[in-house]
Design a protein around this motif. Structure first.
Motif, PDB file in Angstrom:
ATOM      1  N   HIS A 193     -54.257  52.800 -78.005  1.00 40.50           N
ATOM      2  CA  HIS A 193     -54.292  51.609 -78.837  1.00 40.50           C
ATOM      3  C   HIS A 193     -55.693  51.041 -78.913  1.00 40.50           C
ATOM      4  O   HIS A 193     -56.088  50.482 -79.934  1.00 40.50           O
ATOM      5  CB  HIS A 193     -53.332  50.552 -78.300  1.00 40.50           C
ATOM      6  N   GLY A 194     -56.420  51.171 -77.816  1.00 40.77           N
ATOM      7  CA  GLY A 194     -57.765  50.644 -77.802  1.00 40.77           C
ATOM      8  C   GLY A 194     -58.544  51.159 -76.604  1.00 40.77           C
ATOM      9  O   GLY A 194     -57.970  51.571 -75.608  1.00 40.77           O
ATOM     10  N   MET A 195     -59.834  51.176 -76.748  1.00 34.90           N
ATOM     11  CA  MET A 195     -60.726  51.563 -75.664  1.00 34.90           C
ATOM     12  C   MET A 195     -61.930  50.639 -75.690  1.00 34.90           C
ATOM     13  O   MET A 195     -62.310  50.149 -76.758  1.00 34.90           O
ATOM     14  CB  MET A 195     -61.157  53.026 -75.785  1.00 34.90           C
ATOM     15  N   GLY A 196     -62.493  50.417 -74.530  1.00 40.57           N
ATOM     16  CA  GLY A 196     -63.632  49.523 -74.510  1.00 40.57           C
ATOM     17  C   GLY A 196     -64.475  49.707 -73.273  1.00 40.57           C
ATOM     18  O   GLY A 196     -64.037  50.272 -72.272  1.00 40.57           O
ATOM     19  N   TRP A 197     -65.707  49.252 -73.381  1.00 27.93           N
ATOM     20  CA  TRP A 197     -66.623  49.178 -72.252  1.00 27.93           C
ATOM     21  C   TRP A 197     -66.989  47.720 -72.024  1.00 27.93           C
ATOM     22  O   TRP A 197     -67.294  46.996 -72.980  1.00 27.93           O
ATOM     23  CB  TRP A 197     -67.881  49.997 -72.508  1.00 27.93           C
ATOM     24  N   TYR A 198     -66.946  47.313 -70.772  1.00 28.85           N
ATOM     25  CA  TYR A 198     -67.279  45.964 -70.364  1.00 28.85           C
ATOM     26  C   TYR A 198     -68.397  46.032 -69.337  1.00 28.85           C
ATOM     27  O   TYR A 198     -68.643  47.074 -68.740  1.00 28.85           O
ATOM     28  CB  TYR A 198     -66.061  45.282 -69.726  1.00 28.85           C
ATOM     29  N   ARG A 199     -69.059  44.905 -69.118  1.00 32.18           N
ATOM     30  CA  ARG A 199     -70.061  44.866 -68.058  1.00 32.18           C
ATOM     31  C   ARG A 199     -70.003  43.531 -67.338  1.00 32.18           C
ATOM     32  O   ARG A 199     -69.584  42.514 -67.903  1.00 32.18           O
ATOM     33  CB  ARG A 199     -71.453  45.131 -68.600  1.00 32.18           C
ATOM     34  N   GLN A 200     -70.441  43.595 -66.097  1.00 27.10           N
ATOM     35  CA  GLN A 200     -70.367  42.408 -65.253  1.00 27.10           C
ATOM     36  C   GLN A 200     -71.549  42.390 -64.301  1.00 27.10           C
ATOM     37  O   GLN A 200     -71.913  43.414 -63.704  1.00 27.10           O
ATOM     38  CB  GLN A 200     -69.051  42.407 -64.460  1.00 27.10           C
ATOM     39  N   THR A 201     -72.165  41.213 -64.164  1.00 30.86           N
ATOM     40  CA  THR A 201     -73.221  40.998 -63.178  1.00 30.86           C
ATOM     41  C   THR A 201     -72.685  40.067 -62.104  1.00 30.86           C
ATOM     42  O   THR A 201     -71.726  39.320 -62.349  1.00 30.86           O
ATOM     43  CB  THR A 201     -74.473  40.422 -63.829  1.00 30.86           C
ATOM     44  N   PRO A 202     -73.275  40.095 -60.914  1.00 31.34           N
ATOM     45  CA  PRO A 202     -72.764  39.276 -59.805  1.00 31.34           C
ATOM     46  C   PRO A 202     -72.640  37.801 -60.170  1.00 31.34           C
ATOM     47  O   PRO A 202     -73.570  37.214 -60.726  1.00 31.34           O
ATOM     48  CB  PRO A 202     -73.794  39.496 -58.704  1.00 31.34           C
ATOM     49  N   GLY A 203     -71.484  37.242 -59.882  1.00 32.19           N
ATOM     50  CA  GLY A 203     -71.257  35.827 -60.119  1.00 32.19           C
ATOM     51  C   GLY A 203     -70.876  35.463 -61.538  1.00 32.19           C
ATOM     52  O   GLY A 203     -70.667  34.286 -61.847  1.00 32.19           O
ATOM     53  N   LYS A 204     -70.792  36.466 -62.397  1.00 28.34           N
ATOM     54  CA  LYS A 204     -70.452  36.194 -63.791  1.00 28.34           C
ATOM     55  C   LYS A 204     -69.172  36.923 -64.179  1.00 28.34           C
ATOM     56  O   LYS A 204     -68.726  37.849 -63.507  1.00 28.34           O
ATOM     57  CB  LYS A 204     -71.606  36.602 -64.712  1.00 28.34           C
ATOM     58  N   GLN A 205     -68.592  36.509 -65.280  1.00 33.04           N
ATOM     59  CA  GLN A 205     -67.362  37.134 -65.726  1.00 33.04           C
ATOM     60  C   GLN A 205     -67.657  38.484 -66.371  1.00 33.04           C
ATOM     61  O   GLN A 205     -68.790  38.772 -66.743  1.00 33.04           O
ATOM     62  CB  GLN A 205     -66.641  36.227 -66.730  1.00 33.04           C
TER      63      GLN A 205
END
Length: 119
Positions: free
Chosen positions: A31-43
């Motif tokens: 249905h869907g695919m995605g890439w996310y990213r996260q740095t320390p202390g952030k969403q």
């Protein structure tokens, strides 16, 4: 179903990396695919995604530099990252949601791969 990411590492600004995300099982339909990213202390923030058979979507800061793609036969999602900048430094996570045989609808996250871009 598990997702295993790879391809992260340390790169100089202006360089390229290709992230891969392999699913342990095939999806009957994605249905869907995605890439996310996260740095320390952030969403965790969405970077790029494809929903159904639609066109890819990107956040403004990566447009023209990142490309998301999927290979159903290889059960793999890619994120090609070019012209990397220090502000791209983050842990990158892939996400897949779709239908899996004998399970039904499923949304799965990978464990993340670290990308560090030096100035």
């Amino acid at each position: 179903v598990q997702l295993v990411e790879s391809g992260g590492g340390l790169v100089q600004a202006g360089g390229s990396l290709r992230l891969s995300c392999v699913a342990s099982r095939s999806f009957l339909s994605i249905h869907g695919m995605g890439w996310y990213r996260q740095t320390p202390g952030k969403q965790r923030d969405l970077v790029a995604s494809i929903s159904g058979g639609g066109s890819p979507n990107y956040i403004d800061s990566v447009k023209g530099r990142f490309t998301i793609s999927g290979d159903n036969a290889r059960k793999t999602v890619y994120l090609q990252m070019n012209s990397l900048k220090p502000e791209d430094t983050a842990r990158y996570y892939c996400n897949l949601n779709g239908t899996v045989a004998d399970i039904g609808y499923l949304e799965v996250w990978g464990q993340g791969t670290l990308v560090t871009v030096s100035a």
